[in-house]
Enzyme design. Structure first.
Site, mmCIF file in Angstrom:
data_model
loop_
_atom_site.group_PDB
_atom_site.id
_atom_site.type_symbol
_atom_site.label_atom_id
_atom_site.label_comp_id
_atom_site.label_asym_id
_atom_site.label_seq_id
_atom_site.Cartn_x
_atom_site.Cartn_y
_atom_site.Cartn_z
ATOM 1 N N ASP A 33 -29.532 64.073 10.549
ATOM 2 C CA ASP A 33 -29.992 63.525 11.866
ATOM 3 C C ASP A 33 -31.403 63.020 11.987
ATOM 4 O O ASP A 33 -31.903 62.297 12.848
ATOM 5 C CB ASP A 33 -30.022 64.594 13.055
ATOM 6 C CG ASP A 33 -28.353 65.110 13.115
ATOM 7 O OD1 ASP A 33 -27.559 64.160 12.726
ATOM 8 O OD2 ASP A 33 -28.071 66.103 13.759
ATOM 9 N N ALA A 34 -32.244 64.026 11.483
ATOM 10 C CA ALA A 34 -33.778 63.736 11.505
ATOM 11 C C ALA A 34 -34.192 62.197 10.908
ATOM 12 O O ALA A 34 -35.135 61.473 11.635
ATOM 13 C CB ALA A 34 -34.376 64.548 10.639
ATOM 14 N N SER A 82 2.583 51.565 32.483
ATOM 15 C CA SER A 82 2.924 52.998 32.221
ATOM 16 C C SER A 82 3.867 53.210 30.950
ATOM 17 O O SER A 82 4.423 52.170 30.775
ATOM 18 C CB SER A 82 3.455 53.777 33.542
ATOM 19 O OG SER A 82 2.507 53.567 34.522
ATOM 20 N N GLU A 116 1.693 58.194 17.175
ATOM 21 C CA GLU A 116 0.227 58.629 17.450
ATOM 22 C C GLU A 116 0.337 59.847 18.582
ATOM 23 O O GLU A 116 1.007 59.717 19.452
ATOM 24 C CB GLU A 116 -0.947 57.633 17.769
ATOM 25 C CG GLU A 116 -0.727 56.649 19.155
ATOM 26 C CD GLU A 116 -1.604 55.627 18.992
ATOM 27 O OE1 GLU A 116 -1.167 54.532 19.097
ATOM 28 O OE2 GLU A 116 -2.713 56.001 18.750
ATOM 29 N N LYS A 118 -0.461 61.432 21.986
ATOM 30 C CA LYS A 118 -1.092 61.134 23.643
ATOM 31 C C LYS A 118 -2.308 61.816 23.731
ATOM 32 O O LYS A 118 -1.932 62.820 24.386
ATOM 33 C CB LYS A 118 0.253 61.173 24.231
ATOM 34 C CG LYS A 118 -0.048 60.409 25.790
ATOM 35 C CD LYS A 118 1.333 60.475 26.601
ATOM 36 C CE LYS A 118 1.242 59.776 27.844
ATOM 37 N NZ LYS A 118 0.242 60.517 28.646
ATOM 38 N N ASP A 120 -5.066 63.386 26.137
ATOM 39 C CA ASP A 120 -5.349 63.820 27.570
ATOM 40 C C ASP A 120 -6.337 63.406 28.307
ATOM 41 O O ASP A 120 -7.348 64.067 28.693
ATOM 42 C CB ASP A 120 -4.592 65.382 27.779
ATOM 43 C CG ASP A 120 -4.147 65.461 29.220
ATOM 44 O OD1 ASP A 120 -4.274 66.737 29.391
ATOM 45 O OD2 ASP A 120 -4.112 64.519 30.141
ATOM 46 N N GLU A 176 -7.956 55.476 25.469
ATOM 47 C CA GLU A 176 -8.305 56.571 26.238
ATOM 48 C C GLU A 176 -9.639 57.039 25.875
ATOM 49 O O GLU A 176 -10.220 57.258 24.868
ATOM 50 C CB GLU A 176 -7.265 57.610 25.706
ATOM 51 C CG GLU A 176 -6.894 58.678 26.846
ATOM 52 C CD GLU A 176 -5.827 58.194 27.769
ATOM 53 O OE1 GLU A 176 -5.524 57.050 27.519
ATOM 54 O OE2 GLU A 176 -5.492 59.067 28.523
ATOM 55 N N TYR A 228 -5.840 52.623 21.495
ATOM 56 C CA TYR A 228 -4.120 52.669 21.057
ATOM 57 C C TYR A 228 -3.448 51.340 21.033
ATOM 58 O O TYR A 228 -2.315 51.037 20.950
ATOM 59 C CB TYR A 228 -3.577 53.607 21.880
ATOM 60 C CG TYR A 228 -3.746 53.328 23.566
ATOM 61 C CD1 TYR A 228 -4.301 54.304 24.159
ATOM 62 C CD2 TYR A 228 -3.264 52.333 24.048
ATOM 63 C CE1 TYR A 228 -4.621 54.317 25.536
ATOM 64 C CE2 TYR A 228 -3.151 52.248 25.400
ATOM 65 C CZ TYR A 228 -3.771 53.082 26.098
ATOM 66 O OH TYR A 228 -4.096 52.994 27.613
ATOM 67 N N LYS A 317 6.976 63.889 25.577
ATOM 68 C CA LYS A 317 5.967 64.824 25.822
ATOM 69 C C LYS A 317 6.222 66.447 25.214
ATOM 70 O O LYS A 317 7.396 66.644 24.979
ATOM 71 C CB LYS A 317 6.187 65.177 27.600
ATOM 72 C CG LYS A 317 5.775 63.976 28.386
ATOM 73 C CD LYS A 317 4.224 63.681 28.330
ATOM 74 C CE LYS A 317 3.578 62.465 29.173
ATOM 75 N NZ LYS A 317 3.730 63.254 30.488
ATOM 76 N N CYS A 411 17.758 70.325 61.574
ATOM 77 C CA CYS A 411 16.315 69.839 61.031
ATOM 78 C C CYS A 411 15.097 70.906 61.827
ATOM 79 O O CYS A 411 15.208 71.226 62.808
ATOM 80 C CB CYS A 411 16.015 68.421 61.540
ATOM 81 S SG CYS A 411 14.546 68.029 61.363
ATOM 82 N N CYS A 414 13.133 68.565 64.420
ATOM 83 C CA CYS A 414 13.644 68.212 65.550
ATOM 84 C C CYS A 414 14.886 68.719 66.160
ATOM 85 O O CYS A 414 15.358 68.576 67.444
ATOM 86 C CB CYS A 414 13.776 66.479 65.605
ATOM 87 S SG CYS A 414 15.112 66.008 64.324
ATOM 88 N N CYS A 441 18.243 64.868 57.830
ATOM 89 C CA CYS A 441 18.249 64.855 59.324
ATOM 90 C C CYS A 441 18.620 63.679 59.757
ATOM 91 O O CYS A 441 18.313 62.612 59.336
ATOM 92 C CB CYS A 441 16.847 65.373 59.733
ATOM 93 S SG CYS A 441 16.465 64.949 61.405
ATOM 94 N N CYS A 447 12.949 62.129 65.088
ATOM 95 C CA CYS A 447 12.546 63.157 64.289
ATOM 96 C C CYS A 447 11.295 62.946 64.308
ATOM 97 O O CYS A 447 10.808 61.785 63.396
ATOM 98 C CB CYS A 447 13.062 63.335 63.136
ATOM 99 S SG CYS A 447 12.617 64.771 62.010
#
Length: 784
Positions: A33-34, A82, A116, A118, A120, A176, A228, A317, A411, A414, A441, A447
């Site tokens: 890092d330095a 989607s 692959e 998914k 979040d 993502e 993706y 999922k 209902c 109403c 209803c 209503c």
């Protein structure tokens, strides 16, 4: 200026970009890092001494923009659709089977899928032009997102300039933005130390960080990006497979998920699922499932899309997180269609990153299936990690004091009767009626709950977009009986509004103005605003773009509607029944009389003109035993519907390969006067609409005046909204894009037009002001 300074700056940038790529993308840092800090400080010092050498793709320029007042809208040139979901192995296998049904010659057991995790997080789009990052945008509703360019530039593993060479001139990368678990914990620990509010989960933290109006705040958040897929690709190409395309993106400096695999068939996908399910807890980031995509991009093109999702991809999922809590009560809510729905009131419980106190019980059939009772301990799951639902009763915890859930006879709002819906299944053998799962209803707009919900939907942004009429204001209007239907909104006066609680001179004027402005709206938004059951934004857009006028939509028979893209028979009947309902017709008529003017495309969609053959019509008439082959035989034999309706048994028996079952089915139909009248009416409507097979001869197709052209809108228009201008240009055949490129035909520049106008002038593209646009629209019959 010393040439060596310029060369040193370029060399430092290349070194730092390379180290950034190894550190953030490959996870293989090659220097301490330095040493990295030393190189960065040297570059920064040289650029401060020579500001004329600073470029937008320099590593020092990731942060530095001032806070903005809000996010501009970005129209996605290709929709960010989607994915459909699978929650079980059976649903995944059914997905693969559907692919096999469409690709007859493909062995699905050997079909390759790119798999692959998914992530979040928050879906975004990155646009690179000639290798430089020029825009970042959120997914939004899939068609329109928000411009978050300044914020995505602060994310360390998003390259400001692509590595290597050979990239397309315009390349849209989709992926993502997420927050790794370690970064999320560190962010919350810091917030607790400062006595500030913590984030509930990494997804919320990522989404909130990416939508900061001050990019310097985003820069401090531990965000990462993983790509993706791609969107627009112009002036170049990508490999023929999805997985190889992602590997190519990695060569250009973009991160892809190291867990990506290519497998064969449904069983390969399921084995990958089992492996990742075991590995899920040890991953450095949250995932809520896996994504499976057909790897061959050519097959992706063949499979195509449904209204909102590709047919070649699915999200599988993981089982949602579950907790046990007590069911304190069940209440019944009334929706805008009158559906009386049970809602569980729970002892609050923390599930999947949120506190849940309410859950869906769907309907009374679900309550009976679960045998759920008030007072039970129940298992709560966030289905799809979004909607809380009760999945099981813990019967061993019952005390005997639990009470059954009873549907109200009347209902709760109403007092009207509650009736169970009926399901009508229509087919070639007639229709079958069975009990539905939904109770409604019967009070309709009498209503208050239905009226309120119908009005809330009607005025919403994606419908008529009447700003200022929120839920509380609508409650007052309904309760004081000032509004009894959507049409009554257009009769409201400023004096009436001033009598309501919380209304002053200015707010009343603003609402009256907003109502008046909403009188001009695109046809698809008007249809969506009506609240037709099963008709969402996509179906409303299909109706508008396909049939072109409100009059055709109101008249269309259900069978004709099923010739439109992605409209099935049940939805077609919902549309037809809604339009033929006397009350709904009176509301639409009242809206039109009150000068609510839907902007109509006007013409029937070109692909529908003359598109229905006589065989198609016969097939649509639901004749038992007559499928497509039989319909073709009848069409060839009789040529016209009149001749078919006059056919007798002898004429039918003379048709080769036309079997007895089909013959008897047709004779039964021919003896039904109502069926014959329906067939005649359907053919006449095909003629009236221009879909009849003879219409192609009578009305030869003509190209639209702006067909093949690409237009861009920028700046603020005074007489037209952006949506109105877009709709009118699309009605003339133009494609309306969100950015300017060498392929852009013309740019319409309103007030405060910025970079798009500058780029158009730089490229020598035709530029019109709003007055010139209105003149063009008027000349083509698209005037205000």
């Amino acid at each position: 200026m010393n040439t060596s300074v310029s060369e040193r700056i370029l060399a430092l940038r290349e070194q730092i970009d390379s180290h950034n790529h190894r550190y953030y993308v490959l996870d293989e840092p090659s220097i301490p890092d330095a040493e990295y800090d030393r190189l960065f400080r040297e570059l920064k010092a040289l650029e401060e001494a020579h500001p004329e050498l600073v470029t937008s793709d320099s590593p020092t320029q990731r942060v530095g923009a001032k806070p903005i007042g809000g996010f501009a809208e970005v129209s996605h040139e290709l929709p960010m659709l989607s994915l459909d979901n699978a929650f079980s192995a059976e649903e995944l296998r059914a997905f693969v089977k559907r692919i096999g049904d469409r690709l007859k010659d493909v062995d699905t057991t050997r079909l390759t899928f790119a798999c692959e995790p998914k992530l979040d997080g928050l879906a975004i789009s990155l646009l690179y032009e000639n290798g430089l990052l020029v825009r970042g945008a959120t997914r939004g509703d899939g068609y329109t997102g928000e411009d978050i360019t300044l914020n995505v530039r602060t994310i360390a593993n998003i390259p400001l300039k692509l590595m290597g060479s050979g990239w397309p001139q315009r390349l849209e990368v989709r992926g993502e933005v997420y927050m790794p678990k370690a970064g999320f914990e560190a962010l919350n620990e810091d917030a607790r130390a400062r006595d500030e509010k913590t984030f509930v989960n990494p997804r919320n933290a990522a989404a909130g960080s990416l939508r900061q109006l001050d990019p310097s705040i985003t820069a401090k958040r531990p965000l990462e990006f993983c790509c993706y897929s791609t969107g627009v690709v112009e002036g170049g190409s990508l490999p023929d497979s999805h997985s190889e395309s992602l590997k190519q993106l990695r060569e250009w400096g973009l991160k892809i998920n190291p867990e990506m695999r290519v497998v064969e068939g449904a069983e390969g996908c399921l084995e990958y699922y089992r492996q990742m399910e075991q590995k899920r807890g040890s991953l450095p980031y949250d995932i809520d499932g896996l994504v499976f995509k057909v790897d061959d991009r050519g097959l992706q093109q063949l499979l195509g899309f449904v209204a909102r999702a590709p047919r070649w991809a699915i999200a599988h999922k993981f089982p949602a997180q579950e907790e046990i809590t007590r069911l304190n009560d069940v209440e019944f809510q009334v929706g805008r269609t009158g559906a009386v729905t049970p809602v569980a009131r729970l002892e609050p419980v923390f599930v999947g990153g949120v506190t849940v106190s309410n859950a869906t019980l769907h309907n009374m059939d679900e309550i009976a299936r679960l045998d759920v009772r008030i007072g039970d301990y129940v298992m709560v799951r966030r289905a799809g990690d979004v909607i809380p639902q009760i999945v099981k009763v813990v019967t061993e915890k019952r005390s005997g004091d639990e009470r059954p859930v009873e549907l109200p006879d009347h209902c709760p709002v109403c007092g009207s009767e509650v009736e169970r819906t009926q399901l009508v299944k229509r087919g070639k053998s007639g229709q079958q009626v069975s009990q539905g799962a939904i109770y409604r209803c019967v009070g309709r707009l009498a209503c208050q709950a239905q009226l309120k919900q119908a009005l809330i939907h009607f005025v919403s942004r994606k419908a008529m977009d009447i700003d200022g009429l929120g839920e509380k204001n609508i409650d007052q209007l309904v309760e004081r009986e000032m509004v009894a239907s959507p049409a009554d909104l257009y009769r409201l006066t400023k004096a009436q509004l001033l009598r309501l609680e919380g209304f002053a001179e200015l707010s009343s004027e603003n609402i009256v103005t907003a109502i008046d402005q909403s009188r001009t709206v695109t046809l698809d938004k008007f249809i969506y605003a009506l609240g037709i059951p099963e008709v969402g934004e996509e179906t409303a857009r299909v109706l508008s773009n396909s049939l072109g006028t409100l009059e055709r939509i109101r008249k269309a028979l259900p069978e004709l509607l099923t010739w439109l893209p992605d409209i099935g028979l049940e939805v077609a009947h919902e549309i037809h029944n809604f339009m033929q309902d006397e009350h709904n017709a009176s509301v639409i008529n009242a809206l039109l009389e009150l000068n609510v003017k839907p902007i109509e495309p006007g013409e029937l969609a070109a692909q529908l003109q003359g598109s229905v053959t006589f065989a198609d019509l016969i097939d649509k008439l639901n004749i038992a035993g007559v499928a497509k082959t039989g319909a073709t035989l009848l069409a060839d034999q009789f040529q016209t519907l009149e001749a078919l309706l006059n056919a007798d048994e002898a004429a039918l028996s003379a048709i080769p390969r036309f079997g007895s079952r089909a013959r008897n089915g047709l004779l039964e139909r021919l003896a039904d006067q109502l069926w014959c009248e329906r067939a005649i009416a359907l053919e006449q409507q095909l003629r009236d609409f221009g879909m009849h097979w003879e219409s192609a001869v009578e009305r030869p197709k003509q190209s639209l005046p702006l067909e093949g052209e690409t237009w861009v809108l920028t700046g603020t228009l005074e007489q037209l909204t952006r949506d109105d201008a877009k709709a009118k240009l699309q009605a003339l055949g133009a494609k309306v894009a969100g950015s300017v490129s060498a392929k852009t035909t013309a740019v319409v520049a309103g007030e405060k037009a910025g970079s798009k106008l500058a780029k158009a002038e730089q490229l020598g593209i035709r530029v019109l002001n709003e007055a010139q646009l209105l003149e063009l629209l008027a000349s083509e019959g698209q005037a205000l």
